[in-house]
Design a protein around this motif. Structure first.
Motif, PDB file in Angstrom:
ATOM      1  N   LEU A  80       0.866  -1.178   0.000  1.00 18.40           N
ATOM      2  CA  LEU A  80       0.000   0.000   0.000  1.00 18.40           C
ATOM      3  C   LEU A  80       0.900   1.224   0.000  1.00 18.40           C
ATOM      4  CD1 LEU A  80      -2.772  -0.714   2.688  1.00 18.40           C
ATOM      5  CD2 LEU A  80      -3.081  -0.473   0.219  1.00 18.40           C
ATOM      6  N   VAL A  81       0.586   2.185  -0.873  1.00 17.39           N
ATOM      7  CA  VAL A  81       1.315   3.452  -0.885  1.00 17.39           C
ATOM      8  C   VAL A  81       0.324   4.538  -0.482  1.00 17.39           C
ATOM      9  CG1 VAL A  81       2.553   5.135  -2.292  1.00 17.39           C
ATOM     10  CG2 VAL A  81       2.889   2.696  -2.701  1.00 17.39           C
ATOM     11  N   GLY A  82       0.614   5.273   0.590  1.00 16.87           N
ATOM     12  CA  GLY A  82      -0.322   6.316   0.998  1.00 16.87           C
ATOM     13  C   GLY A  82       0.173   7.070   2.213  1.00 16.87           C
ATOM     14  N   PHE A  83      -0.679   7.951   2.714  1.00 21.28           N
ATOM     15  CA  PHE A  83      -0.349   8.640   3.953  1.00 21.28           C
ATOM     16  C   PHE A  83      -0.719   7.731   5.123  1.00 21.28           C
ATOM     17  CE2 PHE A  83      -0.006  12.223   1.182  1.00 21.28           C
ATOM     18  CZ  PHE A  83       1.004  12.958   1.782  1.00 21.28           C
ATOM     19  N   PRO A  84       0.109   7.743   6.183  1.00 25.37           N
ATOM     20  CA  PRO A  84      -0.083   6.764   7.251  1.00 25.37           C
ATOM     21  C   PRO A  84      -1.454   6.874   7.924  1.00 25.37           C
ATOM     22  CG  PRO A  84       1.587   8.406   7.840  1.00 25.37           C
ATOM     23  CD  PRO A  84       1.273   8.596   6.389  1.00 25.37           C
ATOM     24  N   ALA A  85      -1.990   8.094   8.048  1.00 26.81           N
ATOM     25  CA  ALA A  85      -3.279   8.238   8.725  1.00 26.81           C
ATOM     26  C   ALA A  85      -4.367   7.501   7.943  1.00 26.81           C
ATOM     27  CB  ALA A  85      -3.637   9.711   8.876  1.00 26.81           C
ATOM     28  N   TYR A  86      -4.320   7.601   6.623  1.00 30.46           N
ATOM     29  CA  TYR A  86      -5.353   6.928   5.836  1.00 30.46           C
ATOM     30  C   TYR A  86      -5.133   5.415   5.812  1.00 30.46           C
ATOM     31  CZ  TYR A  86      -8.846   5.807   2.435  1.00 30.46           C
ATOM     32  OH  TYR A  86      -9.950   5.233   1.832  1.00 30.46           O
ATOM     33  N   VAL A  87      -3.873   4.992   5.765  1.00 25.41           N
ATOM     34  CA  VAL A  87      -3.576   3.557   5.792  1.00 25.41           C
ATOM     35  C   VAL A  87      -4.052   2.955   7.125  1.00 25.41           C
ATOM     36  CG1 VAL A  87      -1.685   1.869   5.817  1.00 25.41           C
ATOM     37  CG2 VAL A  87      -1.682   3.726   4.135  1.00 25.41           C
ATOM     38  N   ARG A  88      -3.866   3.715   8.210  1.00 29.87           N
ATOM     39  CA  ARG A  88      -4.361   3.254   9.509  1.00 29.87           C
ATOM     40  C   ARG A  88      -5.895   3.194   9.520  1.00 29.87           C
ATOM     41  NH1 ARG A  88      -2.204   6.991  13.155  1.00 29.87           N
ATOM     42  NH2 ARG A  88      -3.979   8.272  12.603  1.00 29.87           N
ATOM     43  N   HIS A  89      -6.508   4.246   8.954  1.00 33.33           N
ATOM     44  CA  HIS A  89      -7.971   4.280   8.851  1.00 33.33           C
ATOM     45  C   HIS A  89      -8.481   3.053   8.089  1.00 33.33           C
ATOM     46  CE1 HIS A  89     -11.972   5.974   8.381  1.00 33.33           C
ATOM     47  NE2 HIS A  89     -11.869   5.885   7.068  1.00 33.33           N
ATOM     48  N   MET A  90      -7.824   2.707   6.996  1.00 30.38           N
ATOM     49  CA  MET A  90      -8.226   1.522   6.226  1.00 30.38           C
ATOM     50  C   MET A  90      -8.155   0.264   7.090  1.00 30.38           C
ATOM     51  SD  MET A  90      -6.379   1.982   2.504  1.00 30.38           S
ATOM     52  CE  MET A  90      -6.897   0.353   1.900  1.00 30.38           C
ATOM     53  N   LEU A 131       3.951  -1.328   3.804  1.00 26.32           N
ATOM     54  CA  LEU A 131       3.182  -0.085   3.780  1.00 26.32           C
ATOM     55  C   LEU A 131       4.189   1.023   3.493  1.00 26.32           C
ATOM     56  CD1 LEU A 131       1.231  -0.738   7.106  1.00 26.32           C
ATOM     57  CD2 LEU A 131       0.435  -1.246   4.785  1.00 26.32           C
ATOM     58  N   ILE A 132       4.032   1.685   2.363  1.00 26.72           N
ATOM     59  CA  ILE A 132       5.017   2.657   1.909  1.00 26.72           C
ATOM     60  C   ILE A 132       4.412   4.034   2.107  1.00 26.72           C
ATOM     61  CG2 ILE A 132       6.290   3.464  -0.112  1.00 26.72           C
ATOM     62  CD1 ILE A 132       6.335   0.450  -0.979  1.00 26.72           C
ATOM     63  N   VAL A 133       4.904   4.741   3.116  1.00 24.76           N
ATOM     64  CA  VAL A 133       4.221   5.949   3.587  1.00 24.76           C
ATOM     65  C   VAL A 133       5.216   7.077   3.867  1.00 24.76           C
ATOM     66  CG1 VAL A 133       2.349   4.625   4.638  1.00 24.76           C
ATOM     67  CG2 VAL A 133       4.358   5.172   6.007  1.00 24.76           C
ATOM     68  N   ALA A 167       2.609  -5.856   8.767  1.00 22.44           N
ATOM     69  CA  ALA A 167       3.418  -5.570   7.568  1.00 22.44           C
ATOM     70  C   ALA A 167       4.529  -4.600   7.943  1.00 22.44           C
ATOM     71  CB  ALA A 167       2.537  -4.952   6.486  1.00 22.44           C
ATOM     72  N   ASP A 168       5.588  -4.588   7.129  1.00 20.63           N
ATOM     73  CA  ASP A 168       6.669  -3.624   7.351  1.00 20.63           C
ATOM     74  C   ASP A 168       6.224  -2.240   6.907  1.00 20.63           C
ATOM     75  OD1 ASP A 168       9.093  -5.034   8.308  1.00 20.63           O
ATOM     76  OD2 ASP A 168       8.719  -6.249   6.509  1.00 20.63           O
ATOM     77  N   VAL A 169       6.594  -1.236   7.693  1.00 27.76           N
ATOM     78  CA  VAL A 169       6.328   0.154   7.307  1.00 27.76           C
ATOM     79  C   VAL A 169       7.638   0.781   6.839  1.00 27.76           C
ATOM     80  CG1 VAL A 169       5.790   2.455   8.209  1.00 27.76           C
ATOM     81  CG2 VAL A 169       4.317   0.513   8.786  1.00 27.76           C
ATOM     82  N   TYR A 170       7.626   1.340   5.635  1.00 26.95           N
ATOM     83  CA  TYR A 170       8.804   2.023   5.104  1.00 26.95           C
ATOM     84  C   TYR A 170       8.524   3.511   4.970  1.00 26.95           C
ATOM     85  CZ  TYR A 170      10.369  -2.674   4.051  1.00 26.95           C
ATOM     86  OH  TYR A 170      10.736  -3.972   4.155  1.00 26.95           O
ATOM     87  N   ASP A 171       9.431   4.282   5.491  1.00 30.08           N
ATOM     88  CA  ASP A 171       9.285   5.731   5.478  1.00 30.08           C
ATOM     89  C   ASP A 171       9.894   6.307   4.195  1.00 30.08           C
ATOM     90  OD1 ASP A 171       8.698   8.285   6.312  1.00 30.08           O
ATOM     91  OD2 ASP A 171      10.101   8.316   7.995  1.00 30.08           O
TER      92      ASP A 171
END
Ligand SMILES: [Zn+2]
Length: 472
Positions: free
Chosen positions: A217-227, A247-249, A265-269
């Motif tokens: 998933l590529v997005g802003f973290p707040a929306y990825v969390r919301h999902m 999660l690419i954020v 999942a791994d979160v990449y900044d």
């Protein structure tokens, strides 16, 4: 210009792609070549590209005017070592430029009445007030940015045939469109452009993710969390069971660990901007974002003196591009607070790293002499599982002229005790910020009207209400 006078420029003959790929090496070859260079070899490449970039910048009306105003002459800059003598600028200087013929702004340096036609892309800043700030990209500008997107995603595990779901707005702003181009052209993976919640409702996003098995998933973290929370709490789907690997954020100050736990999942900044695309990104070791130094020089400087900060010390990011024809960026003060990472990464690359983006200096609030970033508040909130991680900071001025901050935070469940949640968060925030803020627990979904969470990628965290406060 008459139609017959100018041939229509074709994208694929507007560039020598082979030459470009030798200069800006795409993944995976990049990781066997540029990525392995020594600091001296990198510096030599930067120096050569910087001098070419300066030659181009001197043709751009914005720099001619801005540099003349600060007494800078072309002969003053003989190598990258002279970079500190160039006056930095910020977005405010771009806005104040003489812009008689929008969107051909004076910082872009393209004149449709005089220049040969070329295939151009126009995207904008996320601008929330007034017209958005236009940015124009030539084929070469755009391809370099796409190559870097490809490198970043490869580094973070994206491979051919992987589905990459992009949950960024698709429209005027650059983020979503640029992600699509980079994924499509330079990773072999398949972009799935569901866009923001305004373009594809969140439940539908999750249904698509589940059915097509997107790995990233590529997005802003707040929306990825919301999902993740909508999947878990509204659809009864455990996000960890969806098979998402990464999660690419743009992580900012959001909590990496709680997002990783939610999705398994791994979160990449990643660090990037509308003007330049991706500038830095986490490698697999997640120990600071490597700067793509064959394309950028990134300084971390004191916001007042512009003197360089030592690794580990916080300052503002000041960026210089090494590849742009339209709107080259020479010492662009991003106003983002970051720090260079000390030491070397376990991956072995000598590319410098930044430790993260702690906030925007123009979002900073001064409370009783203490500097507070709304983003730092978010980090504390998202670690408390009684919240949805969603919040908004409301800045007011009391009758004595003192500024006060109220943090509205969403409780995850209607059964949560508001007073207990408020008490704990007030204490934790005091510990984290060094100053007391008010905390107000509200129902789930209530702050979205302030933040724009499901509508836009440009999420707001601070509302300044001081102008309408009792005494201002
Ligand atoms: Zn690394």
């Amino acid at each position: 210009m008459s139609v017959s006078a100018a041939a229509i420029p074709r994208y694929y003959s507007s560039l020598d792609f082979q030459a470009l790929w030798r200069e800006y090496v795409p993944a995976p070859d990049f990781f066997e070549t540029t990525w392995r260079l020594s600091r001296d070899e990198l510096r030599a490449i930067q120096n050569e590209r910087f001098l070419r970039q300066m030659t181009r910048a001197w043709q751009v009306p914005f720099y001619k005017r801005y540099w003349a105003l600060h007494g800078l002459q072309p002969g003053d800059i003989r190598s990258l070592d002279d970079l500190p003598s160039i006056p930095p600028f910020s977005v405010h200087d771009l806005r104040e430029g003489s812009n008689e013929n929008p969107p051909w702004m004076d910082y872009i340096g393209i004149d449709p009445d005089a220049d040969d036609p070329m295939p151009l892309v126009l995207q904008t800043s996320g601008g929330t007030t007034g017209l958005p700030r236009p940015m124009i990209f030539t084929p070469r500008d755009r391809e370099v940015m796409n190559i870097i997107t490809g490198r970043r995603l490869y580094m973070q595990g994206v491979r051919p045939f992987d589905l990459v779901q992009v949950v960024l707005s698709m429209g005027l702003t650059n983020g979503g469109v640029l992600a699509r181009e980079g994924i499509w052209k330079y990773t072999g993976a398949v972009p799935v452009m569901t866009g923001s919640g305004a373009q594809t409702p969140t439940r539908r996003q999750i249904e698509i993710l589940k059915a097509w098995k997107a790995k990233f998933l590529v997005g802003f973290p707040a929306y990825v969390r919301h999902m993740g929370l909508v999947a878990r709490d509204e659809l009864g789907i455990d996000p960890r069971a969806l098979g998402v690997k990464g999660l690419i954020v743009h992580l900012g100050s959001e909590s990496r660990s709680s997002l990783e736990a939610l999705w398994g999942a791994d979160v990449y900044d990643t660090y990037g901007c509308n003007e330049c695309g991706t500038m830095a990104a986490d490698c697999q070791h997640k120990s600071g974002m490597h700067i793509f130094e064959d394309a950028f020089v990134l300084e971390v400087n004191d916001p007042d003196t512009m003197r360089p900060k030592n690794p580990g010390e916080k300052g503002v990011a000041v960026i210089t591009t090494l590849f742009k024809h339209a709107a080259p960026m020479i010492r662009y003060n991003m106003n983002d607070i970051t720090a260079l990472t000390a030491g070397e990464c376990s991956c072995g690359s000598k590319h410098s790293r930044i430790s993260g983006i702690y906030g925007r200096s123009d979002n900073m609030v001064k409370l009783k002499g203490v500097n507070v970033f709304p983003e730092a508040i978010g980090a504390v909130i998202s670690e408390d599982s009684r919240t949805t991680g969603e919040y908004i900071c409301l800045l007011d001025r009391d009758t004595q002229g003192r500024d006060e901050l109220t943090v509205q935070v969403e409780a995850a469940h209607p059964m949560t005790s508001a007073s207990q949640l408020q008490d704990t968060l007030r204490i934790r925030l005091k510990e984290a910020l060094g100053v007391t803020v008010k905390v107000q627990a509200v129902q789930r979904g209530e702050v979205a009207r302030f933040t724009g969470l499901t509508e836009t990628s440009k999420i707001k965290r601070l509302i300044d209400r001081r102008a309408s406060s009792p005494q201002s």
